[in-house]
Design an enzyme around this catalytic site. Structure first.
Site, mmCIF file in Angstrom:
data_model
loop_
_atom_site.group_PDB
_atom_site.id
_atom_site.type_symbol
_atom_site.label_atom_id
_atom_site.label_comp_id
_atom_site.label_asym_id
_atom_site.label_seq_id
_atom_site.Cartn_x
_atom_site.Cartn_y
_atom_site.Cartn_z
ATOM 1 N N SER A 1 7.748 -26.203 -23.194
ATOM 2 C CA SER A 1 8.468 -27.000 -23.962
ATOM 3 C C SER A 1 8.184 -28.620 -23.780
ATOM 4 O O SER A 1 7.050 -28.913 -23.673
ATOM 5 C CB SER A 1 10.190 -26.898 -23.844
ATOM 6 N N ASP B 1 8.920 -21.717 -33.998
ATOM 7 C CA ASP B 1 9.456 -20.914 -32.759
ATOM 8 C C ASP B 1 11.047 -21.040 -32.595
ATOM 9 O O ASP B 1 11.420 -20.671 -31.877
ATOM 10 C CB ASP B 1 8.868 -21.116 -31.589
ATOM 11 N N HIS C 1 11.674 -19.983 -28.967
ATOM 12 C CA HIS C 1 11.112 -20.960 -28.031
ATOM 13 C C HIS C 1 11.352 -20.489 -26.477
ATOM 14 O O HIS C 1 10.427 -20.982 -25.743
ATOM 15 C CB HIS C 1 11.906 -22.195 -28.425
#
Length: 668
Positions: free
Chosen positions: A249, A570, A623
């Site tokens: 991320s 995602d 995610h």
């Protein structure tokens, strides 16, 4: 008797005096009743909310207790009884193949997933020394919410600590193995690496304070220097084997910044020299990387919303917009998160060139209606591609924000807009002086808010101007640490400044031709891409803009739901942001990748868990849940054990990322 005095008889009141007295008595009683009603109403609201939160927490802890109390083999036994024998976890499977430890591994967590603990605080935080304020049980949020907000907020001018408050990142693998009890982040990957022999001496969690700007993590905590020293130590103590770095991320952007910092001369950089990355890094395996930003960050900064919060406001507006727990919930969240400079690192980069204009965008051929079975088979009326374009004709993904669904659908030639730039932030909103929580919106006034809506539609280029207009203090700090453009000439000396280092379109990759870069991310989940907004009817003391959840496409094939346009991704990062750099921007020798570092795209097609006992799934592309995806774990472990991208089979692509990338006109 003489000592007894006759009491004087009261004079008879006049009829007018009697009426006035009765009137005052009635008014007094009404005030008392009204006050009691307010108190009762407020306490009943708080009690009911506390009861609800307490119930949820109790159920959560009870389920965890049951899960931990049962024999370790019981969940597996039940699951196998329903679905058949489970496959071996990747670590077990690869150990049977003879894979063992080779390359040290570095984990770089993303935003919000790393724990933060208190080292110094105000009186309201007594007893919390070295206890987690972020991560874990979040117990202090429920016990003393205003105190928690105060300690999690940063200074609005400096972006650093308030005097007398020190909140610091937790260290070690425990910093981000679990976000909360039962909710894994890195724990599954760590456990599977341990299956082939890894332990803490060859695994390192590069924890950092994810609230502050990337360069300030070095200024305040020397986090970048610690990462450099730890990597050097791990290489030296593991036979000279280079590290495999695994950012997730926002950690992807943080490590991009690190690779430029470590090469740059002191005092701005780490002084490692231009060959440091070539000597110390085998591969960078980016998971869910928002390389080019995320539209979700725009909604978060503009109105502290995303789809889930916007829908929740529709069903329970009082919880978010009113005084619950003694808080104005959204206003407090906005004031707090707007002090977190790191959030500005994820504002979309590349402007209209990447994200599209008023009437076009590269990523339009995605069918939001196609659903997934457990085995990743698709069913639905159409597959992604040309068959679906008829349903996409009115989607203008390039308009990241539109005020009204009709504006989102209207061709640009018919848009009548008034430019908000330079508009006077005129008449103040009424009664904002009585607002409990100040936000920058209170300084805009009625005229400033009207100017924002009169512009009607915002693309990636104008979004930056919008954020400067509505949040000038925040963006002033952001401008000092981040940049969002496309470099014309990377030889320009200005690009040596750290504000450009986390933007892949304004910096070069290291001179490390033997290094590999992977972009690994989930696909097949509708992901927030653009928004339909409206004015909040409650103006005083409230955030004036909110997502219009009544905006809906009207049929099952549309990508517009609850005021949010979705594209492939995602659930957090669109494919366009996660995949473009490895698909085109860095593919081969380009001005952004002059040494020709090999790049690989590894996409993981999302499949939901087959049943509740499977937890968050072993084929998830979401995610965070992707960190438990067996295929992704296997890819990582193989590379850590010595494999190359070619050994994995090169690219694995399910989306249209290569087709979309070709539509983007970027000088390479």
């Amino acid at each position: 008797m003489s000592f007894l005095r006759r009491r004087k008889a009261p004079a008879n009141p006049s009829p007018n005096e009697e009426k006035e007295k009765d009137k005052k008595k009635v008014i007094k009683e009404k005030k008392i009743i009204k006050g009691e009603n307010i108190i009762i109403k407020r306490w009943s609201c708080v009690d009911s909310c506390c009861w609800f939160v307490g119930l949820i927490c109790s159920i959560w802890w009870f389920l965890l207790f049951l899960y931990n109390a049962m024999p370790a083999s019981f969940p597996q036994y039940v699951t196998e009884a329903i679905t058949g024998p489970l496959p071996d976890p990747p670590g077990v499977k690869l150990r049977k193949e003879g894979l063992t430890v080779k390359h040290p591994v570095v984990f770089v967590p993303g935003i919000v997933t790393g724990g933060l603990e208190l080292w110094e605080g105000r009186q309201c935080a007594d007893g919390l020394f070295r206890k987690r304020l972020w991560g874990g049980t979040f117990g202090e949020l429920y016990k003393r919410p205003l105190c928690w907000v105060e300690h999690m907020s940063l200074d609005n001018e400096t972006g650093l600590d308030h005097p007398g408050i020190r909140v610091r990142p937790v260290s070690g693998l425990v910093a981000a193995d679990y976000f909360a009890p039962g909710y894994f982040v890195w724990a599954v990957l760590i456990a599977n690496l341990a299956r082939i022999g890894y332990e803490e001496k060859n695994m390192y969690m590069a924890a950092y304070d994810w609230r502050i700007s990337f360069q300030n993590t070095e200024v305040r905590d020397q986090t970048l220097s610690r990462m450099k020293s730890n990597i050097e130590l791990m290489v030296a103590t593991n036979g000279g084997n280079k590290v495999v770095v695994i950012p997730h991320s926002m950690g992807v952007l943080y490590f991009l910044h690190f690779m430029k910092w470590v090469e740059a001369p002191a005092p701005m950089g780490g002084g490692g020299g231009s060959d440091w990355c070539a000597k110390h890094i085998k591969a960078v395996m980016n998971i869910g990387g928002p390389f080019l930003g995320v539209p979700k960050s725009v909604a978060g900064l503009f109105s502290i919303e995303a789809r889930d919060i916007a829908v929740a406001r529709t069903f329970a507006p009082g919880f978010w917009d009113k005084d619950v727990f003694g808080l104005k919930t959204l206003q407090h969240l906005m004031r707090m998160t707007r002090t977190w400079d790191s959030t500005m690192s994820m504002i979309p980069k590349g402007g209209d060139t990447i994200w599209g204009g008023l009437d076009w965008s590269a990523d339009v051929s995605y069918n939001c209606s196609v659903k997934k079975n457990k085995n990743n088979d698709t069913y639905g009326a159409f597959q992604n591609g040309k068959e679906n374009l008829g349903f996409m004709k009115n989607i203008n993904y390039g308009r990241l924000i539109s005020f009204g669904k009709d504006i989102a659908d209207l061709h640009s030639s018919k848009l009548e807009r008034l430019d908000f730039r330079g508009a006077l932030k005129g008449r103040n909103l009424a009664n904002t002086s009585n607002c409990d929580v100040w936000t920058e919106y209170h300084d805009m006034g009625v005229d400033g808010i009207k100017a924002v809506t009169d512009y009607k539609a915002y693309t990636a280029d104008s979004i930056l101007d919008l954020l400067h207009f509505v949040a000038p203090k925040m963006m002033k700090r952001g401008d000092a640490h981040f940049s969002y453009g496309i470099a014309d000439n990377l030889d320009d000396q200005k690009y040596k400044h750290y504000k450009y280092w986390s933007n892949p379109l304004e910096t070069r990759l290291p001179n490390a031709p033997d290094m590999e870069i992977y972009s690994m991310y989930g696909v097949g989940i509708p992901t927030e891409r653009a928004y339909v907004y409206k004015l909040n009817p409650q103006s005083e003391c409230h955030i004036p803009f909110q997502i219009d959840t009544s905006a809906d496409g009207g049929n099952e094939y549309t990508c517009l739901r609850d005021g949010v346009y979705s594209s492939d991704g995602d659930e957090t990062v669109p494919v366009l942001s996660a995949g473009f750099m490895c698909a085109k921007g860095w593919r081969g020798r380009t001005r952004f990748n002059p040494s020709g570092i090999q790049t690989f795209i590894r996409e993981y097609d999302h499949a939901p868990p087959a049943n509740l006992l499977e937890g968050r799934g072993t084929q998830s592309g979401a995610h965070v849940d992707i960190l438990g995806n067996f295929a992704l774990l296997e890819d990582i472990i193989r590379v850590a054990a010595g494999a190359s991208g070619k050994d994995l089979g090169g690219d694995r692509v399910h989306s249209d990322i290569f087709k979309w990338s070709e539509k983007i006109n970027l000088k390479l």
